[in-house]
Design a protein around this motif. Structure first.
Motif, PDB file in Angstrom:
ATOM      1  N   ILE A 230       1.155  -1.073   0.000  1.00 57.21           N
ATOM      2  CA  ILE A 230      -0.043   0.011  -0.016  1.00 57.21           C
ATOM      3  C   ILE A 230       0.666   1.142   0.067  1.00 57.21           C
ATOM      4  O   ILE A 230       0.133   1.865  -1.072  1.00 57.21           O
ATOM      5  CB  ILE A 230      -0.642   0.231   1.481  1.00 57.21           C
ATOM      6  CG1 ILE A 230      -1.647  -0.779   1.250  1.00 57.21           C
ATOM      7  CG2 ILE A 230      -1.735   0.869   1.415  1.00 57.21           C
ATOM      8  CD1 ILE A 230      -2.673  -1.159   2.383  1.00 57.21           C
ATOM      9  N   LEU A 231       1.529   0.937   0.696  1.00 55.58           N
ATOM     10  CA  LEU A 231       3.062   2.075   0.924  1.00 55.58           C
ATOM     11  C   LEU A 231       3.269   2.452   0.007  1.00 55.58           C
ATOM     12  O   LEU A 231       3.955   3.649  -1.066  1.00 55.58           O
ATOM     13  CB  LEU A 231       4.457   2.035   2.206  1.00 55.58           C
ATOM     14  CG  LEU A 231       4.877   3.584   2.073  1.00 55.58           C
ATOM     15  CD1 LEU A 231       4.143   4.516   2.459  1.00 55.58           C
ATOM     16  CD2 LEU A 231       5.905   3.015   2.905  1.00 55.58           C
ATOM     17  N   ILE A 232       4.155   1.433  -1.030  1.00 58.12           N
ATOM     18  CA  ILE A 232       4.472   1.686  -2.669  1.00 58.12           C
ATOM     19  C   ILE A 232       3.353   2.600  -2.843  1.00 58.12           C
ATOM     20  O   ILE A 232       4.134   3.000  -4.323  1.00 58.12           O
ATOM     21  CB  ILE A 232       5.638   0.006  -2.513  1.00 58.12           C
ATOM     22  CG1 ILE A 232       7.162   0.157  -1.390  1.00 58.12           C
ATOM     23  CG2 ILE A 232       6.498   0.899  -3.629  1.00 58.12           C
ATOM     24  CD1 ILE A 232       7.369   1.378  -1.076  1.00 58.12           C
ATOM     25  N   CYS A 233       2.856   1.812  -3.379  1.00 63.53           N
ATOM     26  CA  CYS A 233       1.534   2.128  -4.238  1.00 63.53           C
ATOM     27  C   CYS A 233       1.309   3.490  -4.574  1.00 63.53           C
ATOM     28  O   CYS A 233       1.367   4.461  -5.121  1.00 63.53           O
ATOM     29  CB  CYS A 233       0.115   1.519  -4.242  1.00 63.53           C
ATOM     30  SG  CYS A 233       0.290  -0.648  -5.227  1.00 63.53           S
ATOM     31  N   MET A 234       1.284   4.179  -3.126  1.00 63.70           N
ATOM     32  CA  MET A 234       0.953   5.296  -2.486  1.00 63.70           C
ATOM     33  C   MET A 234       2.117   6.604  -3.626  1.00 63.70           C
ATOM     34  O   MET A 234       1.956   7.930  -3.685  1.00 63.70           O
ATOM     35  CB  MET A 234       0.371   6.132  -1.190  1.00 63.70           C
ATOM     36  CG  MET A 234      -0.639   4.898  -0.463  1.00 63.70           C
ATOM     37  SD  MET A 234      -1.506   5.844  -1.903  1.00 63.70           S
ATOM     38  CE  MET A 234      -2.190   7.794  -1.268  1.00 63.70           C
ATOM     39  N   ALA A 237       2.313   6.861  -6.587  1.00 59.14           N
ATOM     40  CA  ALA A 237       0.809   7.274  -7.356  1.00 59.14           C
ATOM     41  C   ALA A 237       1.297   9.049  -7.020  1.00 59.14           C
ATOM     42  O   ALA A 237       0.514   9.440  -7.442  1.00 59.14           O
ATOM     43  CB  ALA A 237      -0.422   6.249  -7.111  1.00 59.14           C
ATOM     44  N   ILE A 238       1.421   9.731  -5.929  1.00 56.94           N
ATOM     45  CA  ILE A 238       1.485  10.700  -5.324  1.00 56.94           C
ATOM     46  C   ILE A 238       2.841  11.233  -5.060  1.00 56.94           C
ATOM     47  O   ILE A 238       3.040  12.280  -5.493  1.00 56.94           O
ATOM     48  CB  ILE A 238       1.214  10.216  -3.955  1.00 56.94           C
ATOM     49  CG1 ILE A 238      -0.572  10.065  -3.674  1.00 56.94           C
ATOM     50  CG2 ILE A 238       0.737  12.050  -3.459  1.00 56.94           C
ATOM     51  CD1 ILE A 238      -1.481  11.225  -4.617  1.00 56.94           C
ATOM     52  N   LYS A 239       3.298  10.382  -4.673  1.00 56.29           N
ATOM     53  CA  LYS A 239       5.239  11.255  -4.744  1.00 56.29           C
ATOM     54  C   LYS A 239       6.145  10.882  -5.224  1.00 56.29           C
ATOM     55  O   LYS A 239       6.993  11.981  -6.022  1.00 56.29           O
ATOM     56  CB  LYS A 239       6.177  10.708  -3.050  1.00 56.29           C
ATOM     57  CG  LYS A 239       6.441  11.184  -2.571  1.00 56.29           C
ATOM     58  CD  LYS A 239       7.571  11.046  -1.199  1.00 56.29           C
ATOM     59  CE  LYS A 239       8.675  11.684  -0.712  1.00 56.29           C
ATOM     60  NZ  LYS A 239       8.736  11.691   0.912  1.00 56.29           N
ATOM     61  N   ARG A 240       5.676   9.782  -6.198  1.00 62.90           N
ATOM     62  CA  ARG A 240       6.795   9.855  -7.290  1.00 62.90           C
ATOM     63  C   ARG A 240       6.020   9.555  -8.685  1.00 62.90           C
ATOM     64  O   ARG A 240       6.090   8.873  -9.483  1.00 62.90           O
ATOM     65  CB  ARG A 240       7.319   8.070  -6.872  1.00 62.90           C
ATOM     66  CG  ARG A 240       8.653   8.673  -6.120  1.00 62.90           C
ATOM     67  CD  ARG A 240       9.685   9.359  -6.503  1.00 62.90           C
ATOM     68  NE  ARG A 240      10.984   8.793  -5.766  1.00 62.90           N
ATOM     69  CZ  ARG A 240      12.419   9.836  -5.721  1.00 62.90           C
ATOM     70  NH1 ARG A 240      12.386  10.712  -7.271  1.00 62.90           N
ATOM     71  NH2 ARG A 240      13.730   9.804  -5.316  1.00 62.90           N
ATOM     72  N   SER A 241       4.570  10.520  -9.011  1.00 60.35           N
ATOM     73  CA  SER A 241       4.001  10.366  -9.813  1.00 60.35           C
ATOM     74  C   SER A 241       4.354  10.369 -11.146  1.00 60.35           C
ATOM     75  O   SER A 241       5.046  11.626 -11.276  1.00 60.35           O
ATOM     76  CB  SER A 241       3.003  11.211  -9.338  1.00 60.35           C
ATOM     77  OG  SER A 241       3.009  12.642  -9.536  1.00 60.35           O
ATOM     78  N   LEU A 242       3.499  10.522 -12.047  1.00 57.62           N
ATOM     79  CA  LEU A 242       4.024  10.681 -13.224  1.00 57.62           C
ATOM     80  C   LEU A 242       3.486  12.055 -13.460  1.00 57.62           C
ATOM     81  O   LEU A 242       4.175  12.790 -14.400  1.00 57.62           O
ATOM     82  CB  LEU A 242       2.790   9.508 -14.275  1.00 57.62           C
ATOM     83  CG  LEU A 242       3.516   8.085 -15.193  1.00 57.62           C
ATOM     84  CD1 LEU A 242       2.238   7.304 -15.259  1.00 57.62           C
ATOM     85  CD2 LEU A 242       4.956   8.246 -15.586  1.00 57.62           C
TER      86      LEU A 242
END
Length: 405
Positions: A230-234, A237-242
């Motif tokens: 969950i943390l890596i997905c976030m 999607a958020i901190k390292r987002s495209l």
């Protein structure tokens, strides 16, 4: 997409097609400098080069690849051992002062021994933060957040307690080792750092504490596989987002490794629903399957989709279209996503107004301009960057239009 991008993505997959890699590596227009730059940017240098060395017949760049591989593997191994040593010292001090802690990401994701690590991230309870900062002075870690964190007001720099209602990370530095230790009281900032608010995740931090597990090899508590995923997905999607042009392939490799280790999907769906982050989990898993061919079943993605609204699904489909190459995201789709996100997800009124007026394009923050042009925020030249920034946008648009495919 460039041939070098295709080769890098192939090398990141669980099942590498080495005939494809060999064919690309020996093409006349293969750009080895671009290749090295991209794998460094995506924090996968040691992982990728350890795989490319398996090729029976390397390209004309064989000597450069060998030298780069040896250097990156040695540096990664040394840095990871240094961080592991610092983790043990840190845990010893926190335990001595009866301060509970959990290792976040980092070493708990280093399945191959070649994952590039940066900072040492440790979760503590908010009530223990000030005591932890004081205790870690015993091993020469001193608070530097008032210097490093550009989001802080002048009053917040003087008093950490004024940050506690929104900030989740507090930086400490050891001058002797050069290690940056971040004490976290939550997983993401509640506000200010991003265009959207993550109240649901912030308010349910106890889930991650309750599900912690002990790691004998690290002599530390770490997150469960489900919570790590969950943390890596976030982060993806958020901190390292495209959309912010900060995407790194390392995140997708982490996702695939965690899935291979085994996770309880029902628990992930339950936690994601409670924390109101399902669209971001769906986006990251879809991206891992699309780019790396990760083994994620259609039925699982369908289960995730039914927990997302139509507007959320539309927005995350738009987010996926930000992927243009490993060098840079699509300027057009990234900005459309940024503008719409504040209206689909929870956000402040000021952020919505700023998006409508395209303030993030016309007048980026000093922090952003400082990062783009490598100029101190305190320098008078920072104001000059706003005059030349339109030229940068023209350059980016032209570069995007004529980018090598």
């Amino acid at each position: 997409m460039r041939i070098e991008d295709k080769m890098i993505i192939e090398l990141c997959k669980k099942e590498v097609n080495y005939s494809t890699v060999h064919s690309i590596a020996n093409q006349a227009d293969f750009n080895i400098d671009y290749f090295f730059n991209i794998i460094d940017k995506h924090m996968i240098t040691a992982v990728v080069l350890s795989k490319i060395l398996k090729l029976k017949a390397l390209s004309l760049f064989k000597k450069r690849i060998y030298v780069h591989a040896k250097k990156s593997v040695l540096e990664t191994t040394f840095q990871n051992q240094l961080i592991k040593n610092e983790l043990l010292r840190t845990q010893s001090i926190l335990n001595k002062h009866n301060i509970e802690s959990i290792l976040i990401k980092g070493l708990s994701l280093d399945f191959s021994g070649l994952r590039k690590l940066g900072d040492l991230d440790i979760l503590v309870h908010q009530k223990d933060l000030l005591d932890a900062i004081e205790a870690l002075k015993e091993i020469d870690y001193y608070y530097v957040g008032n210097i490093m964190d550009a989001l802080l007001s002048s009053d917040e720099k003087k008093d950490i307690k004024l940050q506690l209602n929104w900030n989740n990370q507090f930086q400490l530095h050891n001058k002797e080792t050069g290690i940056l230790l971040e004490l976290h009281t939550n997983l993401f900032q509640r506000d200010r750092a991003y265009r959207i608010k993550l109240d649901g995740l912030w308010d349910n931090i106890d889930i991650f504490w309750d599900n912690k597990i002990w790691s004998d090899s690290l002599n530390s508590y770490i997150f469960s596989n489900e919570n790590l995923l969950i943390l890596i997905c976030m982060h993806n999607a958020i901190k390292r987002s495209l959309s912010s042009n900060r995407f790194v392939l390392r995140s997708l490799i982490d996702i695939e490794n965690l899935i291979e280790r085994g996770v309880d999907w029902n628990e992930i769906i339950e936690t994601s629903t409670k924390c109101k982050i399902m669209p971001f989990i769906f986006f990251s898993l879809s991206q891992a399957r699309y780019i790396l061919d990760a083994e994620i079943e259609d039925s699982l993605l369908e289960d995730l989709k039914v927990n997302c609204s139509g507007s959320e699904l539309f927005l995350e489909e738009l987010h996926s279209r930000c992927f243009q190459s490993l060098e840079a995201s699509s300027v057009f789709f990234s900005n459309v996503y940024k503008i719409l996100s504040t209206f689909v997800y929870k956000s402040t009124l000021s952020n919505k107004i700023k998006n409508i007026l395209l303030m993030h394009i016309l007048f980026p923050s000093k922090y952003r301009m400082s990062s783009i042009y490598t100029i101190s925020q305190r320098s008078p030249l920072i104001y000059f960057t706003y005059l030349i920034n339109p030229l940068r946008w023209i350059y980016l648009i032209i570069k995007s239009l004529f980018r090598k495919r």
